[in-house]
Design an enzyme around this catalytic site. Structure first.
Site, PDB file in Angstrom:
ATOM      1  N   ILE C  71      43.470  49.955  27.121  1.00 33.61           N
ATOM      2  CA  ILE C  71      44.809  50.519  27.344  1.00 33.61           C
ATOM      3  C   ILE C  71      45.868  49.611  26.728  1.00 33.61           C
ATOM      4  CG2 ILE C  71      46.461  51.274  29.081  1.00 33.61           C
ATOM      5  CD1 ILE C  71      43.776  52.906  28.918  1.00 33.61           C
ATOM      6  N   ASN C 101      51.394  43.888  40.560  1.00 30.53           N
ATOM      7  CA  ASN C 101      50.586  43.121  39.612  1.00 30.53           C
ATOM      8  C   ASN C 101      51.447  42.790  38.399  1.00 30.53           C
ATOM      9  OD1 ASN C 101      48.821  42.880  37.156  1.00 30.53           O
ATOM     10  ND2 ASN C 101      47.210  42.942  38.716  1.00 30.53           N
ATOM     11  N   CYS C 135      45.072  38.067  29.998  1.00 30.00           N
ATOM     12  CA  CYS C 135      45.911  38.497  28.876  1.00 30.00           C
ATOM     13  C   CYS C 135      45.853  37.463  27.766  1.00 30.00           C
ATOM     14  CB  CYS C 135      47.369  38.622  29.317  1.00 30.00           C
ATOM     15  SG  CYS C 135      47.649  39.901  30.515  1.00 30.00           S
ATOM     16  N   LYS C 170      44.183  37.189  39.922  1.00 29.92           N
ATOM     17  CA  LYS C 170      43.043  38.034  39.582  1.00 29.92           C
ATOM     18  C   LYS C 170      42.244  37.383  38.465  1.00 29.92           C
ATOM     19  CE  LYS C 170      41.879  42.785  38.628  1.00 29.92           C
ATOM     20  NZ  LYS C 170      42.442  44.145  38.572  1.00 29.92           N
TER      21      LYS C 170
END
Ligand code: FAD
Ligand code: FAD
Ligand code: FMN
Ligand code: FMN
Ligand code: FES
Ligand code: FES
Lengths: 271, 320, 320, 271
Positions: C71, C101, C135, C170
């Protein structure tokens, strides 16, 4: 897994086949016969087993499940299956025509004792291998007595037999833990005192705790001739994955149940 | 089947489908299903110098489209392999290539077994060595050699020094990036890499409330991990285009195998699928043959094709 | 449903089932299927300060019992979230907890959005922050922050400094060992960790001979990865028994959820399963309620139970 | 995934249901109608779609597949499905009674133009939504003319219609690329010259290259009123996964096809 639907037929693969179910017949609480047409020329001996799996992973069922050959009758291979977990519940839910992978026969069969009395001791679905075994004994050990000693938790769990199946046994003693059918208590209790009988050969199959208890009683009684069919988790069933280990009686290490078993002399195993 | 013939580094294979280590025994277990030379080759169960009993059961657990194993590298040890297995396998393997997979409890044990493989070449007609580095280093508090670049380098260097046989290093996916390990293997003179070994995983039995496996965690394999193996195969091919690769992980049919070949593997290894579907390997060979014939192409031409229309491995991966 | 009530660090939850980030929108998308307070809580899609368009399609691919996504963290950005989403969600969420988040293109961007979340607390009734560290760090050549301990620490430290809200980090499974990252998060004052985000994966279309995803690789999720998430949950719980954990990865039914709870997670997050089965979350809640009632137990008592009969996480993992 | 077999019925879940197949009827090369009983009180509009998936991952099929509502007839929901890949082949292989997850209706339907002529332009299985659309037009736009312009690769691929279905269209022009049935060439070629017709409203569904060509021709001809039903990969179908993006005509970025579509004005999309 991106095989086309319907799955491509497998190439000639010796004992690896895709067979379609002839039928699933319930014969008691959660227990059923899975029936397949016997492939031309294919034979198997009592105590051997087959790995049965979906043609493709289905609803969390991926690995094959090992099942003893239950009966060979009317040109059919029959497996007595008790629905306990994911895979067996799924198998029981199938309809006739469903394609399944059926790999086998696998493993070491029961050898047949040269004794006048054959006592087949079954706990729960451990009953499975004894129909085919009894037929074989009738054929190869004519004139001997075949006794089935069969225990279940409760009456409803008892596998119903048709007259042909029931007729395989000269004696049939049923037990239930709760006394709801046949004699109360476990088969092992029921056998107390008989284990030293020099005329008898013993064939046992059932849950591990039952077999451990029986092996202990036999050791104490000095039983001479016994064969047990054991269970352990299996991924392949033909000796390559090394999953199916049982501790060996002689020294450290393990035996592979799919190769050195599933039928063993209880004295070969460290219980 | 010359459409399928392919070179994987120094190995020439009649077809690009091998049986993976630990799922094919020592080469003598699948006779009942198909002749050995139906495959391009096979890799033996990991061998240590001394026999290993392996881990306490249960050793396997089922997962969605996969399985966990904690076999614990149970094996008969090098000497028994040479005495009991090699003669028969030498006789039946025909055109199929045999790779001996080796490991040890510490880098020096890898070196010693590699020396033995070299010394016993007359007795074991093997075509190469695959080094299973996914083992705890017992002498270093159990750090996994395949996840620690320093110990990895030491291990590969010693094996390379010990033998002139082709050496393939089997890489663990339990690292942040597989590429540096592949690059290190290449630096140290390995002839190629095998991508991937199992991922760490655990199942818990909700009835007993304990892990299913006797050892707690195990290695995840089967169709579930196919995308992970294809990803790392593609990345390593992009970074090291000349390094031969065996693609491994979740291959169950010819399309799965083709994904690895397109990603850049010269050949593939089939593991878990053969447990439930013993003839998976030969069926994959047949499927690839059909596919190549329909398109009048060859495996050699297909290898790495997914990179040709533009490299997608230079970009960082944005998921989520 | 007090059998299901559980504390996850500073959060008290009416039940241990949350919706995972990126699979629940901004909290206003599942109304047609069930009321928000059927769940213990939910995590918003990852928000950046500025909106992101995300990656070119195709953005998903199917895998065996799973899927890949690329995505690219498409999101509406913090300001639009505050203006367009927060008011409605504040109104409908009832007892369910909302975690926002957050992420950025580099550690300092994480810090800045955390400051905004803190500053806008009157406008957004959120109960905590979940930091998505998986990321690429655009300013550091795209190294994945979640796979690089130094950048990870810098990121968590700044977020912690920016807000007094509960902070959950996370964790990425694309590392050699998740435990040091969990320990680092704890050192830096995080209130808990979420285990796991997606694994790297790729599929290749054998007809086009190209990767299926527009970006090549993506993140693997769904039932296929459940054992990986359970493994790391168990390992982190063993190493850091007091660190609250959200268990994530492949949960599709109540048994799957229970595996994570037994492994040591105080609560779970359901992601991919809700795409194909939108009511998976509430059905898991119902299943857990039934299971607890039958055994006259509570979730609080079940959490971590798989460790009690003896720790299996101290041993190195021998697979193969 | 360890759900019991048979799967537990889902709790009340609004538009998320488990429905069992009434039947699968082949209507041309690889194409079939999937039929379900219409759930009481459930309605859907032409152009909306449903996500259909196995109750559990099955043979590599895990995600839902999006299908337009094809027809609503005899109290049935009908989906016209062409078997192309793994999932659609699997769906076509199912028998009646098979349970499936059916989520929907989803997405933006066709709006109905207030024009005397409605031209429905179908490429391949893009025919699907037009049965339900034609019924709706008959009901809400009485007295208007409904034309179906329908192209396939070759004769064998043409979907066979019963008299009720064929009767929905006042005009039916069939095309085949190879000229084996109806007019030779593509529908888009066949429409050349007509696109400026001020009386006509255009509804199109088919493969992306066909729609791109049609959008181009319409832009050139200045077509005023057109709606296209587009396709993109979808994981959820209801706006949360962000998979289903199509580039937007106005500036950078994307539209979510499952929310802003699947029916769009071709001018909204950057082709
Ligand atoms: C040689 C042999 C013969 C057998 N013969 C029969 C028979 O004739 N009839 C019958 O009903 N059962 C038989 N069993 C037991 C049967 O294999 C298990 O009940 C079955 O595998 C359970 O699968 P499941 O999906 O229900 O359980 P799950 O818990 O869903 O299975 C998960 C995994 O554990 C394995 N497993 C779970 N329980 C057992 C077990 N008791 N033994 C071996 N593996 C297990 C499964 O095979 C599977 O790999 C036999 C087992 C063996 C080893
Ligand atoms: C809104 C909408 C309505 C549709 N209506 C119909 C219809 O009425 N009848 C019909 O036959 N087909 C229809 N399609 C196309 C249909 O969804 C695909 O043919 C189907 O998903 C292909 O799945 P597969 O398993 O055969 O292919 P595979 O290649 O095995 O699918 C792999 C993945 O890619 C996705 N995918 C592959 N092709 C497409 C595609 N063309 N569009 C979207 N996703 C795709 C699948 O959904 C799956 O997630 C529609 C698509 C959309 C988006
Ligand atoms: C389509 C998709 C989008 C996701 N987006 C995000 C995201 O924006 N932020 C995030 O932290 N995780 C994101 N995730 C990861 C999930 O939250 C979850 O960690 C992962 O998918 C594993 O859980 P699952 O197997 O239940 O899906 C996404 C996952 C999917 C499948
Ligand atoms: C039961 C089992 C045993 C294995 N034993 C070994 C081994 O001894 N040595 C090794 O290098 N890999 C071993 N593997 C890993 C496989 O060779 C392969 O790398 C991995 O399973 C992924 O491929 P697959 O998904 O096709 O199984 C084993 C795998 C399984 C499932
Ligand atoms: S089951 Fe694989 S070795 Fe016995
Ligand atoms: S399909 Fe998930 S957002 Fe459109």
């Amino acid at each position: 897994m991106t095989t086309d639907f319907p799955p491509a037929a497998p190439m000639a693969g010796g004992d690896a086949r895709v067979l379609s179910l002839l039928g699933v017949d319930d014969v008691g609480e959660g227990t059923c016969w899975l029936r397949f047409a016997r492939p031309a020329g294919a034979d198997c001996d009592p105590g051997q087993f087959f790995m049965i799996s979906p043609v493709e992973p289905t609803g969390g069922v991926f690995l094959g499940r090992p099942f003893s050959i239950g009966d060979v009758r009317d040109e059919q291979w029959r497996f007595l299956v008790r629905a306990l977990g994911r895979g067996t519940r799924w198998l029981r839910s199938l309809g006739s025509g469903a394609p399944l992978r059926v790999v086998g026969p696998l493993g070491r069969p029961f050898d047949l004792a040269a004794r006048p009395v054959h006592r087949l001791v079954a706990g729960g679905v451990g009953l499975a291998p004894f129909f085919h075994l009894a037929r074989r004994l009738r054929a190869e050990r004519p004139g001997t007595r075949i006794e089935l000693w069969y225990g279940e938790r409760t009456a409803a769990a008892h596998t119903e037999m048709d007259s042909d199946e029931a007729g395989l046994f000269d004696v049939m003693e049923r037990f239930t833990d709760d006394g709801s059918r046949g004699r109360p208590g476990t088969v092992v209790d029921g056998l107390a005192g008989r284990l030293a009988d020099p005329d008898a050969a013993w064939y046992a199959c059932g849950p591990h705790p039952m077999l451990r208890a029986l092996a202990g009683a036999m050791a104490a009684a000095g039983t001479e001739w016994a064969r047990f069919s054991l269970e352990e988790r299996m991924a392949c069933g033909f000796g390559v994955c090394q999953a199916c280990v049982v501790p060996r009686a002689d020294g450290p290490g393990y035996r592979l149940l799919c190769m050195d078993g599933p039928v063993v002399d209880p004295r070969e195993v460290a219980w | 089947m010359s459409r399928l013939a392919v070179r994987c580094g120094p190995l020439d294979l009649v077809n690009p489908v091998l049986a993976a280590s630990g799922t094919f025994g020592y080469g003598d277990s699948f006779q009942r299903f198909f002749p050995l030379d139906a495959l391009g080759g096979f890799v033996t169960k990991t061998l240590f110098l001394a026999p290993r009993h392996g881990n306490p059961p249960p050793r396997i657990a089922e997962t969605a489209a996969g399985m966990l194993n904690s076999i614990g590298l149970a094996n008969i040890g090098w000497d028994r392999f040479v005495a009991e297995k090699a003669p028969a396998v030498n006789a039946i393997r025909g055109t199929s290539r045999m790779l001996v997979n080796i490991a040890g409890n510490a880098p020096d044990e890898y070196h010693r077994i590699a020396e033995r493989v070299e010394a016993d070449r007359a007795l074991v007609a093997c075509d190469g060595i695959e080094v299973n580095v996914s083992c705890p280093n017992v002498k270093e508090g159990g750090t996994n050699i395949g996840c620690h670049l320093g110990q990895f380098r030491e291990t590969v260097r010693g094996v390379r020094a010990a033998t002139t046989l082709p050496v393939f290093v089997k890489l663990s996916p339990n690292v942040a990036d597989v590429v540096p390990f592949a690059a290190c293997a290449a630096d140290e003179g390995a002839d190629g890499v095998s991508i991937i070994n199992t991922l760490y995983g655990m199942r818990i039995d909700v009835d007993t409330r304990r892990p299913v496996l006797g050892t707690g965690s195990g290695g995840l394999s089967g169709p579930a991990i196919l995308p992970v193996g294809v990803h790392w195969t593609y990345r390593v091919r992009a970074a090291l285009p000349d390094l031969p690769i065996f693609g491994i992980g979740g291959i169950a049919d010819w399309r799965d195998a083709l994904e690895y070949l397109l990603a850049g593997a010269q050949a593939v290894q089939v593991g878990t699928a053969a447990f439930v579907h013993p003839t998976a390997g030969p069926e994959i060979v047949a499927g690839l043959e059909r596919w190549c014939a329909e398109r009048d192409t060859t495996i050699e031409r297909v290898v790495g094709a997914a990179h040709r229309a533009g490299e997608l491995a230079d970009e960082p991966v944005w998921t989520g």
